[in-house]
Design a protein around this motif. Structure first.
Motif, PDB file in Angstrom:
ATOM      1  N   HIS A 162      59.799  53.339  35.467  1.00  0.00           N
ATOM      2  CA  HIS A 162      59.830  52.958  34.055  1.00  0.00           C
ATOM      3  C   HIS A 162      58.400  52.839  33.550  1.00  0.00           C
ATOM      4  O   HIS A 162      57.637  52.005  34.015  1.00  0.00           O
ATOM      5  CB  HIS A 162      60.576  51.637  33.877  1.00  0.00           C
ATOM      6  N   ARG A 163      58.070  53.667  32.578  1.00  0.00           N
ATOM      7  CA  ARG A 163      56.680  53.753  32.114  1.00  0.00           C
ATOM      8  C   ARG A 163      56.162  52.425  31.577  1.00  0.00           C
ATOM      9  O   ARG A 163      55.010  52.050  31.816  1.00  0.00           O
ATOM     10  CB  ARG A 163      56.569  54.829  31.034  1.00  0.00           C
ATOM     11  N   GLU A 164      56.993  51.709  30.838  1.00  0.00           N
ATOM     12  CA  GLU A 164      56.554  50.452  30.235  1.00  0.00           C
ATOM     13  C   GLU A 164      57.537  49.334  30.570  1.00  0.00           C
ATOM     14  O   GLU A 164      57.948  48.567  29.699  1.00  0.00           O
ATOM     15  CB  GLU A 164      56.367  50.607  28.724  1.00  0.00           C
ATOM     16  N   GLY A 165      57.866  49.235  31.860  1.00  0.00           N
ATOM     17  CA  GLY A 165      58.777  48.212  32.329  1.00  0.00           C
ATOM     18  C   GLY A 165      58.049  46.955  32.768  1.00  0.00           C
ATOM     19  O   GLY A 165      56.961  46.624  32.273  1.00  0.00           O
ATOM     20  N   CYS A 166      58.638  46.252  33.726  1.00  0.00           N
ATOM     21  CA  CYS A 166      58.093  44.973  34.173  1.00  0.00           C
ATOM     22  C   CYS A 166      56.753  45.137  34.878  1.00  0.00           C
ATOM     23  O   CYS A 166      55.832  44.336  34.665  1.00  0.00           O
ATOM     24  CB  CYS A 166      59.097  44.293  35.107  1.00  0.00           C
ATOM     25  N   THR A 167      56.624  46.158  35.715  1.00  0.00           N
ATOM     26  CA  THR A 167      55.366  46.384  36.421  1.00  0.00           C
ATOM     27  C   THR A 167      54.251  46.697  35.439  1.00  0.00           C
ATOM     28  O   THR A 167      53.135  46.171  35.554  1.00  0.00           O
ATOM     29  CB  THR A 167      55.519  47.528  37.438  1.00  0.00           C
ATOM     30  N   PHE A 168      54.534  47.541  34.466  1.00  0.00           N
ATOM     31  CA  PHE A 168      53.559  47.850  33.415  1.00  0.00           C
ATOM     32  C   PHE A 168      53.130  46.583  32.680  1.00  0.00           C
ATOM     33  O   PHE A 168      51.936  46.399  32.380  1.00  0.00           O
ATOM     34  CB  PHE A 168      54.148  48.843  32.418  1.00  0.00           C
ATOM     35  N   THR A 169      54.082  45.714  32.385  1.00  0.00           N
ATOM     36  CA  THR A 169      53.774  44.495  31.643  1.00  0.00           C
ATOM     37  C   THR A 169      52.774  43.640  32.413  1.00  0.00           C
ATOM     38  O   THR A 169      51.834  43.068  31.831  1.00  0.00           O
ATOM     39  CB  THR A 169      55.058  43.704  31.366  1.00  0.00           C
ATOM     40  N   ALA A 170      52.949  43.559  33.735  1.00  0.00           N
ATOM     41  CA  ALA A 170      52.001  42.807  34.565  1.00  0.00           C
ATOM     42  C   ALA A 170      50.648  43.484  34.590  1.00  0.00           C
ATOM     43  O   ALA A 170      49.601  42.836  34.415  1.00  0.00           O
ATOM     44  CB  ALA A 170      52.555  42.660  35.981  1.00  0.00           C
ATOM     45  N   ASP A 185      37.308  57.575  54.611  1.00  0.00           N
ATOM     46  CA  ASP A 185      36.242  56.573  54.571  1.00  0.00           C
ATOM     47  C   ASP A 185      35.706  56.338  53.155  1.00  0.00           C
ATOM     48  O   ASP A 185      34.909  55.416  52.955  1.00  0.00           O
ATOM     49  CB  ASP A 185      35.084  56.984  55.481  1.00  0.00           C
ATOM     50  N   ARG A 186      36.103  57.136  52.192  1.00  0.00           N
ATOM     51  CA  ARG A 186      35.624  56.933  50.823  1.00  0.00           C
ATOM     52  C   ARG A 186      36.183  55.654  50.217  1.00  0.00           C
ATOM     53  O   ARG A 186      35.719  55.197  49.173  1.00  0.00           O
ATOM     54  CB  ARG A 186      36.000  58.129  49.949  1.00  0.00           C
ATOM     55  N   MET A 187      37.189  55.063  50.855  1.00  0.00           N
ATOM     56  CA  MET A 187      37.774  53.812  50.357  1.00  0.00           C
ATOM     57  C   MET A 187      36.951  52.601  50.754  1.00  0.00           C
ATOM     58  O   MET A 187      37.067  51.534  50.138  1.00  0.00           O
ATOM     59  CB  MET A 187      39.196  53.657  50.895  1.00  0.00           C
ATOM     60  N   ALA A 188      36.135  52.719  51.778  1.00  0.00           N
ATOM     61  CA  ALA A 188      35.403  51.567  52.309  1.00  0.00           C
ATOM     62  C   ALA A 188      34.534  50.920  51.237  1.00  0.00           C
ATOM     63  O   ALA A 188      33.847  51.610  50.482  1.00  0.00           O
ATOM     64  CB  ALA A 188      34.550  52.004  53.492  1.00  0.00           C
ATOM     65  N   GLY A 189      34.559  49.595  51.177  1.00  0.00           N
ATOM     66  CA  GLY A 189      33.739  48.852  50.230  1.00  0.00           C
ATOM     67  C   GLY A 189      34.371  48.631  48.880  1.00  0.00           C
ATOM     68  O   GLY A 189      33.848  47.852  48.068  1.00  0.00           O
ATOM     69  N   LYS A 190      35.491  49.296  48.585  1.00  0.00           N
ATOM     70  CA  LYS A 190      36.164  49.090  47.304  1.00  0.00           C
ATOM     71  C   LYS A 190      37.025  47.828  47.385  1.00  0.00           C
ATOM     72  O   LYS A 190      37.338  47.321  48.464  1.00  0.00           O
ATOM     73  CB  LYS A 190      37.036  50.296  46.953  1.00  0.00           C
ATOM     74  N   LEU A 191      37.428  47.334  46.216  1.00  0.00           N
ATOM     75  CA  LEU A 191      38.340  46.210  46.141  1.00  0.00           C
ATOM     76  C   LEU A 191      39.769  46.723  46.056  1.00  0.00           C
ATOM     77  O   LEU A 191      40.022  47.806  45.521  1.00  0.00           O
ATOM     78  CB  LEU A 191      38.034  45.360  44.908  1.00  0.00           C
ATOM     79  N   GLY A 192      40.693  45.947  46.573  1.00  0.00           N
ATOM     80  CA  GLY A 192      42.100  46.323  46.511  1.00  0.00           C
ATOM     81  C   GLY A 192      42.959  45.134  46.151  1.00  0.00           C
ATOM     82  O   GLY A 192      42.634  43.987  46.492  1.00  0.00           O
ATOM     83  N   ALA A 193      44.053  45.387  45.461  1.00  0.00           N
ATOM     84  CA  ALA A 193      45.013  44.327  45.151  1.00  0.00           C
ATOM     85  C   ALA A 193      46.383  44.951  44.946  1.00  0.00           C
ATOM     86  O   ALA A 193      46.499  46.060  44.407  1.00  0.00           O
ATOM     87  CB  ALA A 193      44.600  43.547  43.904  1.00  0.00           C
ATOM     88  N   ALA A 194      47.397  44.239  45.389  1.00  0.00           N
ATOM     89  CA  ALA A 194      48.776  44.657  45.147  1.00  0.00           C
ATOM     90  C   ALA A 194      49.370  43.748  44.078  1.00  0.00           C
ATOM     91  O   ALA A 194      49.173  42.531  44.108  1.00  0.00           O
ATOM     92  CB  ALA A 194      49.588  44.564  46.432  1.00  0.00           C
ATOM     93  N   VAL A 195      50.083  44.353  43.139  1.00  0.00           N
ATOM     94  CA  VAL A 195      50.795  43.607  42.100  1.00  0.00           C
ATOM     95  C   VAL A 195      52.263  43.968  42.201  1.00  0.00           C
ATOM     96  O   VAL A 195      52.620  45.154  42.210  1.00  0.00           O
ATOM     97  CB  VAL A 195      50.247  43.953  40.695  1.00  0.00           C
ATOM     98  N   VAL A 196      53.107  42.955  42.299  1.00  0.00           N
ATOM     99  CA  VAL A 196      54.528  43.183  42.541  1.00  0.00           C
ATOM    100  C   VAL A 196      55.360  42.527  41.439  1.00  0.00           C
ATOM    101  O   VAL A 196      55.086  41.390  41.031  1.00  0.00           O
ATOM    102  CB  VAL A 196      54.932  42.629  43.927  1.00  0.00           C
ATOM    103  N   SER A 197      56.367  43.241  40.978  1.00  0.00           N
ATOM    104  CA  SER A 197      57.313  42.719  39.998  1.00  0.00           C
ATOM    105  C   SER A 197      58.670  42.577  40.667  1.00  0.00           C
ATOM    106  O   SER A 197      59.184  43.532  41.252  1.00  0.00           O
ATOM    107  CB  SER A 197      57.411  43.674  38.800  1.00  0.00           C
ATOM    108  N   CYS A 198      59.243  41.392  40.590  1.00  0.00           N
ATOM    109  CA  CYS A 198      60.549  41.195  41.216  1.00  0.00           C
ATOM    110  C   CYS A 198      61.467  40.391  40.295  1.00  0.00           C
ATOM    111  O   CYS A 198      61.006  39.554  39.527  1.00  0.00           O
ATOM    112  CB  CYS A 198      60.412  40.492  42.571  1.00  0.00           C
ATOM    113  N   ARG A 199      62.747  40.676  40.392  1.00  0.00           N
ATOM    114  CA  ARG A 199      63.706  39.896  39.615  1.00  0.00           C
ATOM    115  C   ARG A 199      63.784  38.483  40.175  1.00  0.00           C
ATOM    116  O   ARG A 199      63.705  37.514  39.434  1.00  0.00           O
ATOM    117  CB  ARG A 199      65.088  40.562  39.652  1.00  0.00           C
ATOM    118  N   ARG A 200      63.939  38.384  41.532  1.00  0.00           N
ATOM    119  CA  ARG A 200      63.982  37.070  42.163  1.00  0.00           C
ATOM    120  C   ARG A 200      63.174  37.061  43.467  1.00  0.00           C
ATOM    121  O   ARG A 200      62.244  36.292  43.623  1.00  0.00           O
ATOM    122  CB  ARG A 200      65.433  36.648  42.447  1.00  0.00           C
ATOM    123  N   GLY A 201      63.543  37.933  44.414  1.00  0.00           N
ATOM    124  CA  GLY A 201      62.907  37.913  45.738  1.00  0.00           C
ATOM    125  C   GLY A 201      62.458  39.292  46.174  1.00  0.00           C
ATOM    126  O   GLY A 201      62.539  40.266  45.433  1.00  0.00           O
ATOM    127  N   GLY A 202      61.986  39.344  47.413  1.00  0.00           N
ATOM    128  CA  GLY A 202      61.567  40.625  47.994  1.00  0.00           C
ATOM    129  C   GLY A 202      60.093  40.913  47.878  1.00  0.00           C
ATOM    130  O   GLY A 202      59.627  41.950  48.358  1.00  0.00           O
TER     131      GLY A 202
END
Length: 212
Positions: free
Chosen positions: A17-25, A112-129
């Motif tokens: 979903h282009r502009e769903g819950c994950t997009f909103t976050a 190795d081009r990823m080394a030194g970069k920052l990373g973060a995961a963003v998760v959208s859930c209805r309740r759990g998981g």
């Protein structure tokens, strides 16, 4: 000293979903980054079939994936990004197959081009998981000499619809705090480079292909 500039953040929306819950976050995170002076690109992976990695090994020689799609587009711009955010809804207590296939190929070809970069995961859930989804997504960063950015709470929002997410005051604040932390870390890395602090140097990788 010249030659240094603020790196951008790549925000990946792995939802169909282009502009769903994950997009909103991610949009809330993007506003926080912008307010802190950090540019970002929001990439939606779309709904077309996403090729998974076939372990053909071609990328080891070329640095590009043999399948021509968004993976190579990101690889072409990878040096401009100082941070990568992987956003996904929860499907059966995990991240979407789409974003996992995309990241498998991106990180395998990016190496190795990823080394030194920052990373973060963003998760959208209805309740759990969310816990299992974080586990899956954060592994890309943790195996690549990247630095994982946290927030005041786990980087998640709750809701079944975007309107629900917009009512999740704590979830949205968590996104904004993540943006503030990410911007501060990017600025700190930039300041370190200008001060002449070298990036980490690593030993030649030792591979153990068995347990005995």
């Amino acid at each position: 000293m010249g030659g240094f500039h603020m790196k951008k953040a790549l925000l990946i929306n792995g939802s169909p979903h282009r502009e769903g819950c994950t997009f909103t976050a991610l949009a809330e995170l993007q506003k926080a980054l912008s307010g802190a002076g950090v540019a970002s690109n929001l990439l939606w992976l779309g709904t077309k079939p996403m090729q998974d990695c076939t372990s053909c090994g071609r990328c080891e020689a070329t640095g590009r994936c043999v399948f021509v799609d968004q993976v190579n587009e990101v690889l072409d711009q990878l040096d401009d990004y100082g941070a990568i955010v992987a956003g996904s809804p929860v499907y059966y207590s995990g991240a979407t197959g789409r974003i996992c296939s995309f990241l498998d190929r991106l990180f395998y070809a990016g190496g190795d081009r990823m080394a030194g970069k920052l990373g973060a995961a963003v998760v959208s859930c209805r309740r759990g998981g969310s816990t299992a989804s974080f586990e899956r997504l954060n592994q890309y960063f943790l195996i690549s000499n990247m630095f994982v950015v946290g927030s005041q709470y786990w980087n998640q929002v709750h809701g079944f619809t975007p309107d629900d997410v917009r009512q999740d005051a704590e979830g949205l604040q968590t996104m904004r705090t993540l943006g503030v932390n990410m911007a501060w870390m990017l600025r700190s890395i930039e300041a370190g480079q200008k001060a002449g602090i070298p990036a980490p140097t690593y030993e030649e990788h030792v591979w153990t292909h068995f347990i005995g």
